[in-house]
Design a protein around this motif. Structure first.
Motif, PDB file in Angstrom:
ATOM      1  N   ALA A 148       0.829  -1.208   0.000  1.00  0.00           N
ATOM      2  CA  ALA A 148       0.000   0.000   0.000  1.00  0.00           C
ATOM      3  C   ALA A 148       0.863   1.258   0.000  1.00  0.00           C
ATOM      4  O   ALA A 148       2.010   1.247   0.449  1.00  0.00           O
ATOM      5  N   SER A 149       0.295   2.329  -0.484  1.00  0.00           N
ATOM      6  CA  SER A 149       0.962   3.624  -0.351  1.00  0.00           C
ATOM      7  C   SER A 149       0.881   4.068   1.108  1.00  0.00           C
ATOM      8  O   SER A 149       0.023   3.625   1.866  1.00  0.00           O
ATOM      9  N   ILE A 150       1.784   4.952   1.501  1.00  0.00           N
ATOM     10  CA  ILE A 150       1.856   5.378   2.894  1.00  0.00           C
ATOM     11  C   ILE A 150       0.833   6.482   3.152  1.00  0.00           C
ATOM     12  O   ILE A 150       0.815   7.502   2.457  1.00  0.00           O
ATOM     13  N   GLY A 151      -0.013   6.267   4.158  1.00  0.00           N
ATOM     14  CA  GLY A 151      -1.025   7.252   4.517  1.00  0.00           C
ATOM     15  C   GLY A 151      -0.449   8.364   5.374  1.00  0.00           C
ATOM     16  O   GLY A 151       0.637   8.234   5.952  1.00  0.00           O
ATOM     17  N   GLU A 152      -1.191   9.435   5.496  1.00  0.00           N
ATOM     18  CA  GLU A 152      -0.676  10.616   6.208  1.00  0.00           C
ATOM     19  C   GLU A 152      -0.597  10.424   7.717  1.00  0.00           C
ATOM     20  O   GLU A 152       0.101  11.174   8.408  1.00  0.00           O
ATOM     21  N   HIS A 153      -1.260   9.387   8.257  1.00  0.00           N
ATOM     22  CA  HIS A 153      -1.261   9.175   9.705  1.00  0.00           C
ATOM     23  C   HIS A 153      -0.543   7.881  10.091  1.00  0.00           C
ATOM     24  O   HIS A 153      -0.804   7.312  11.151  1.00  0.00           O
ATOM     25  N   LYS A 154       0.364   7.428   9.264  1.00  0.00           N
ATOM     26  CA  LYS A 154       1.074   6.163   9.485  1.00  0.00           C
ATOM     27  C   LYS A 154       1.865   6.179  10.795  1.00  0.00           C
ATOM     28  O   LYS A 154       2.501   7.171  11.145  1.00  0.00           O
ATOM     29  N   ALA A 155       1.846   5.053  11.512  1.00  0.00           N
ATOM     30  CA  ALA A 155       2.631   4.910  12.739  1.00  0.00           C
ATOM     31  C   ALA A 155       4.120   4.840  12.408  1.00  0.00           C
ATOM     32  O   ALA A 155       4.514   4.322  11.353  1.00  0.00           O
ATOM     33  N   ASP A 156       4.938   5.346  13.310  1.00  0.00           N
ATOM     34  CA  ASP A 156       6.395   5.297  13.134  1.00  0.00           C
ATOM     35  C   ASP A 156       6.896   3.950  13.651  1.00  0.00           C
ATOM     36  O   ASP A 156       7.256   3.808  14.821  1.00  0.00           O
ATOM     37  N   LEU A 157       6.902   2.956  12.788  1.00  0.00           N
ATOM     38  CA  LEU A 157       7.286   1.608  13.194  1.00  0.00           C
ATOM     39  C   LEU A 157       8.780   1.506  13.497  1.00  0.00           C
ATOM     40  O   LEU A 157       9.183   0.780  14.411  1.00  0.00           O
ATOM     41  N   ARG A 158       9.581   2.220  12.736  1.00  0.00           N
ATOM     42  CA  ARG A 158      11.038   2.125  12.930  1.00  0.00           C
ATOM     43  C   ARG A 158      11.455   2.577  14.332  1.00  0.00           C
ATOM     44  O   ARG A 158      12.401   2.045  14.909  1.00  0.00           O
ATOM     45  N   SER A 159      10.738   3.549  14.880  1.00  0.00           N
ATOM     46  CA  SER A 159      11.083   4.011  16.221  1.00  0.00           C
ATOM     47  C   SER A 159      10.839   2.939  17.272  1.00  0.00           C
ATOM     48  O   SER A 159      11.385   3.002  18.379  1.00  0.00           O
ATOM     49  N   LEU A 160      10.024   1.939  16.942  1.00  0.00           N
ATOM     50  CA  LEU A 160       9.757   0.821  17.848  1.00  0.00           C
ATOM     51  C   LEU A 160      10.719  -0.337  17.628  1.00  0.00           C
ATOM     52  O   LEU A 160      10.647  -1.345  18.341  1.00  0.00           O
ATOM     53  N   GLY A 161      11.590  -0.202  16.629  1.00  0.00           N
ATOM     54  CA  GLY A 161      12.505  -1.287  16.309  1.00  0.00           C
ATOM     55  C   GLY A 161      11.945  -2.271  15.294  1.00  0.00           C
ATOM     56  O   GLY A 161      12.454  -3.391  15.164  1.00  0.00           O
ATOM     57  N   ILE A 162      10.909  -1.862  14.574  1.00  0.00           N
ATOM     58  CA  ILE A 162      10.288  -2.717  13.555  1.00  0.00           C
ATOM     59  C   ILE A 162      10.812  -2.304  12.182  1.00  0.00           C
ATOM     60  O   ILE A 162      10.764  -1.125  11.818  1.00  0.00           O
ATOM     61  N   ASP A 163      11.335  -3.274  11.430  1.00  0.00           N
ATOM     62  CA  ASP A 163      11.807  -2.992  10.076  1.00  0.00           C
ATOM     63  C   ASP A 163      10.622  -2.781   9.145  1.00  0.00           C
ATOM     64  O   ASP A 163       9.559  -3.399   9.315  1.00  0.00           O
ATOM     65  N   GLU A 164      10.796  -1.931   8.139  1.00  0.00           N
ATOM     66  CA  GLU A 164       9.752  -1.668   7.158  1.00  0.00           C
ATOM     67  C   GLU A 164      10.237  -2.075   5.768  1.00  0.00           C
ATOM     68  O   GLU A 164      11.412  -1.890   5.439  1.00  0.00           O
ATOM     69  N   GLN A 165       9.320  -2.612   4.979  1.00  0.00           N
ATOM     70  CA  GLN A 165       9.683  -3.051   3.639  1.00  0.00           C
ATOM     71  C   GLN A 165       8.496  -2.834   2.698  1.00  0.00           C
ATOM     72  O   GLN A 165       7.407  -3.366   2.925  1.00  0.00           O
ATOM     73  N   ALA A 166       8.715  -2.053   1.649  1.00  0.00           N
ATOM     74  CA  ALA A 166       7.701  -1.912   0.600  1.00  0.00           C
ATOM     75  C   ALA A 166       7.766  -3.140  -0.300  1.00  0.00           C
ATOM     76  O   ALA A 166       8.853  -3.607  -0.652  1.00  0.00           O
ATOM     77  N   ILE A 167       6.609  -3.692  -0.651  1.00  0.00           N
ATOM     78  CA  ILE A 167       6.540  -4.847  -1.543  1.00  0.00           C
ATOM     79  C   ILE A 167       5.541  -4.554  -2.646  1.00  0.00           C
ATOM     80  O   ILE A 167       4.762  -3.593  -2.563  1.00  0.00           O
ATOM     81  N   GLU A 168       5.563  -5.381  -3.675  1.00  0.00           N
ATOM     82  CA  GLU A 168       4.673  -5.185  -4.812  1.00  0.00           C
ATOM     83  C   GLU A 168       3.793  -6.408  -5.011  1.00  0.00           C
ATOM     84  O   GLU A 168       4.210  -7.541  -4.753  1.00  0.00           O
ATOM     85  N   LEU A 169       2.588  -6.176  -5.491  1.00  0.00           N
ATOM     86  CA  LEU A 169       1.704  -7.260  -5.885  1.00  0.00           C
ATOM     87  C   LEU A 169       2.180  -7.854  -7.204  1.00  0.00           C
ATOM     88  O   LEU A 169       2.713  -7.145  -8.064  1.00  0.00           O
ATOM     89  N   ASN A 170       1.997  -9.168  -7.348  1.00  0.00           N
ATOM     90  CA  ASN A 170       2.298  -9.841  -8.616  1.00  0.00           C
ATOM     91  C   ASN A 170       3.718  -9.547  -9.103  1.00  0.00           C
ATOM     92  O   ASN A 170       3.940  -9.214 -10.268  1.00  0.00           O
ATOM     93  N   ASN A 171       4.663  -9.649  -8.174  1.00  0.00           N
ATOM     94  CA  ASN A 171       6.060  -9.370  -8.526  1.00  0.00           C
ATOM     95  C   ASN A 171       6.950 -10.361  -7.778  1.00  0.00           C
ATOM     96  O   ASN A 171       6.871 -10.482  -6.556  1.00  0.00           O
ATOM     97  N   SER A 172       7.820 -11.038  -8.527  1.00  0.00           N
ATOM     98  CA  SER A 172       8.668 -12.072  -7.942  1.00  0.00           C
ATOM     99  C   SER A 172       9.750 -11.492  -7.035  1.00  0.00           C
ATOM    100  O   SER A 172      10.475 -12.255  -6.385  1.00  0.00           O
ATOM    101  N   SER A 173       9.886 -10.163  -6.970  1.00  0.00           N
ATOM    102  CA  SER A 173      10.836  -9.576  -6.030  1.00  0.00           C
ATOM    103  C   SER A 173      10.482  -9.968  -4.592  1.00  0.00           C
ATOM    104  O   SER A 173      11.370 -10.059  -3.726  1.00  0.00           O
ATOM    105  N   PHE A 174       9.210 -10.233  -4.334  1.00  0.00           N
ATOM    106  CA  PHE A 174       8.808 -10.682  -3.004  1.00  0.00           C
ATOM    107  C   PHE A 174       9.428 -12.032  -2.681  1.00  0.00           C
ATOM    108  O   PHE A 174       9.780 -12.297  -1.517  1.00  0.00           O
TER     109      PHE A 174
END
Length: 429
Positions: free
Chosen positions: A48-74
């Protein structure tokens, strides 16, 4: 798994979590916090695209990763990560990525966060449309709110949405259910094995203190405008319920807050009628704490309602419908009133707004309810323990779920070929 091993979790999000925009976003953050408290390493991925009220996951120690639908990069991403647990946020993510997870991480436990049963919400929305088409009277919805589980099953079972959603639950090793009523619907009517389901309501800490009755004023309604039940409730308040309240309380004011407010909502703003559409609340608990009554006249929906839990956290009594209160209070009294008609809702709202003694009794009922059903100290560790138990017994757990294995075999093959065809088509476009 040895005592020194760290459990690695991949969460595949339908959206990036926005805890201040929706109950679903808040529930996801509570799940993530439970995993963090267990010492697990988390990666949150979403197409999904990032919404304007997204939680700051990195500050909690959670890694973030953008992925794509129907793409073997996943495939490369998950092969490198090799998670022990994969949590799908909503059944659509299991449909899209389930076959890739099974192919590249067959031993990873597959968990589905249902949020609520979307097929139940959709069926109820269709029932409301049919009711309004047959009888446009906007007041009494007693018959609409009355159906027992067998009648709801009949409405749901033939729909494409229910078949997709419940198939995803079968294909998953464990599904998190926020509503115990929906657990009953799935086990009693759809005959799902209870071993596939885990009750995981909102997980909260008890509040400390509240503003007094005298320090509060006005009515409040709050909710994400992208959520169809919230928008329907706003329309019902505007056309029917709020005029009834204003007739008895001519100076009453209703403040409506909601994330992603569309022009059709702001067009309803009318200070002369005491009807204020105020867009997104920076701090939902702050505005809830200032209100005397929370209005949540939901005519359809599913799951449990974050706005009503927020009201309890703030010591704010609430007025809602049987749909709003569903799965939220068990056998305990409701902290306010539950009614099925606009007239009864308006009468209860006016009475509670003016009666300090009844208001304080409702507030106390909310505190008892929070302690009985939403204690984070109980539900967080219980969730972690259930996941660990499933991991330890995974071979037998999957052997006992032959229907799920059969559905995975057929669905994942067809989904795989469709995804590969779309990817190839995109490369040549």
């Amino acid at each position: 798994m040895s005592a020194n091993d760290t459990t690695t979790v991949l969460v595949i999000g339908y959206v990036w979590p926005e805890p201040r925009s929706s109950a679903a976003g808040g529930h996801m953050m509570q799940i993530l916090e439970s995993f963090l408290e267990a010492g697990w390493h988390i990666t949150f991925a979403s197409p999904a695209s990032i919404g304007e009220h997204k939680a700051d996951l990195r500050s909690l120690g959670i890694d973030e990763q953008a992925i794509e639908l129907n793409n073997s990069s996943f495939d490369s991403f998950i092969t490198q990560l090799q998670p022990d647990v994969v949590l799908f946020d909503r059944f659509m993510m299991e449909e899209q990525f389930g076959w890739r997870v099974e192919k590249h991480c067959p031993d990873a436990l597959r968990v589905l966060e249902t949020s609520d049963l979307q097929s139940l919400r959709d069926a109820r929305q269709q029932q409301l449309k049919e009711r309004l088409k047959a009888d446009p009277d906007p007041d009494d919805f007693s018959e609409l709110f009355a159906p027992e589980l067998p009648q709801i099953f009949q409405q749901m079972s033939a729909t494409d949405l229910a078949q997709r959603e419940i198939a995803a639950i079968y294909r998953s090793d464990l599904s998190l259910m926020i509503s115990d009523v929906e657990i009953g619907l799935l086990t009693e009517q759809f005959c799902l094995p209870p071993a596939l389901l885990h009750w995981c309501p909102l997980m909260l800490d008890a509040p400390d203190a509240f503003r007094s009755f005298e320090q509060r004023a006005h009515f409040l309604s709050i909710g994400n405008f992208r959520h169809a039940p919230n928008w329907d409730a706003v329309l019902w308040m505007k056309t029917t319920l709020w005029p009834m309240i204003r007739q008895q309380l001519p100076s009453a004011q209703l403040h409506i807050y909601g994330a992603y407010t569309p022009p059709k909502a702001t067009a309803l703003h009318n200070p002369a009628q005491g009807f204020h559409v105020l867009n997104w609340a920076e701090d939902a608990l702050q505005v809830m704490s200032a209100a005397r009554i929370c209005l949540a006249p939901l005519r359809f929906g599913a799951g449990i309602k974050g706005k009503l839990v927020d009201a309890m956290l703030c010591g704010t009594p609430s007025i809602t419908t049987p749909i709003g209160a569903e799965a939220m209070h068990g056998d305990l009294p409701w902290p306010g009133a539950v009614e099925s008609s606009a007239q009864a809702l308006a009468r209860a709202a006016v009475q509670l707004y003016q009666d300090s003694s009844a208001w304080h009794r409702a507030q106390a009922a909310g505190q008892a309810l929070l302690a009985a059903r939403y204690d984070r100290r109980l539900h967080g560790p219980a969730l972690v323990a259930r996941i660990e138990q499933c991991r330890e017994q995974l071979v037998q757990h999957r052997r006992d779920n032959f229907t799920g294995a059969m559905l995975r075999h057929h669905h994942h093959k067809s989904t795989q070929y469709m995804a590969q065809w779309i990817e190839a088509k995109n490369r040549t476009a």
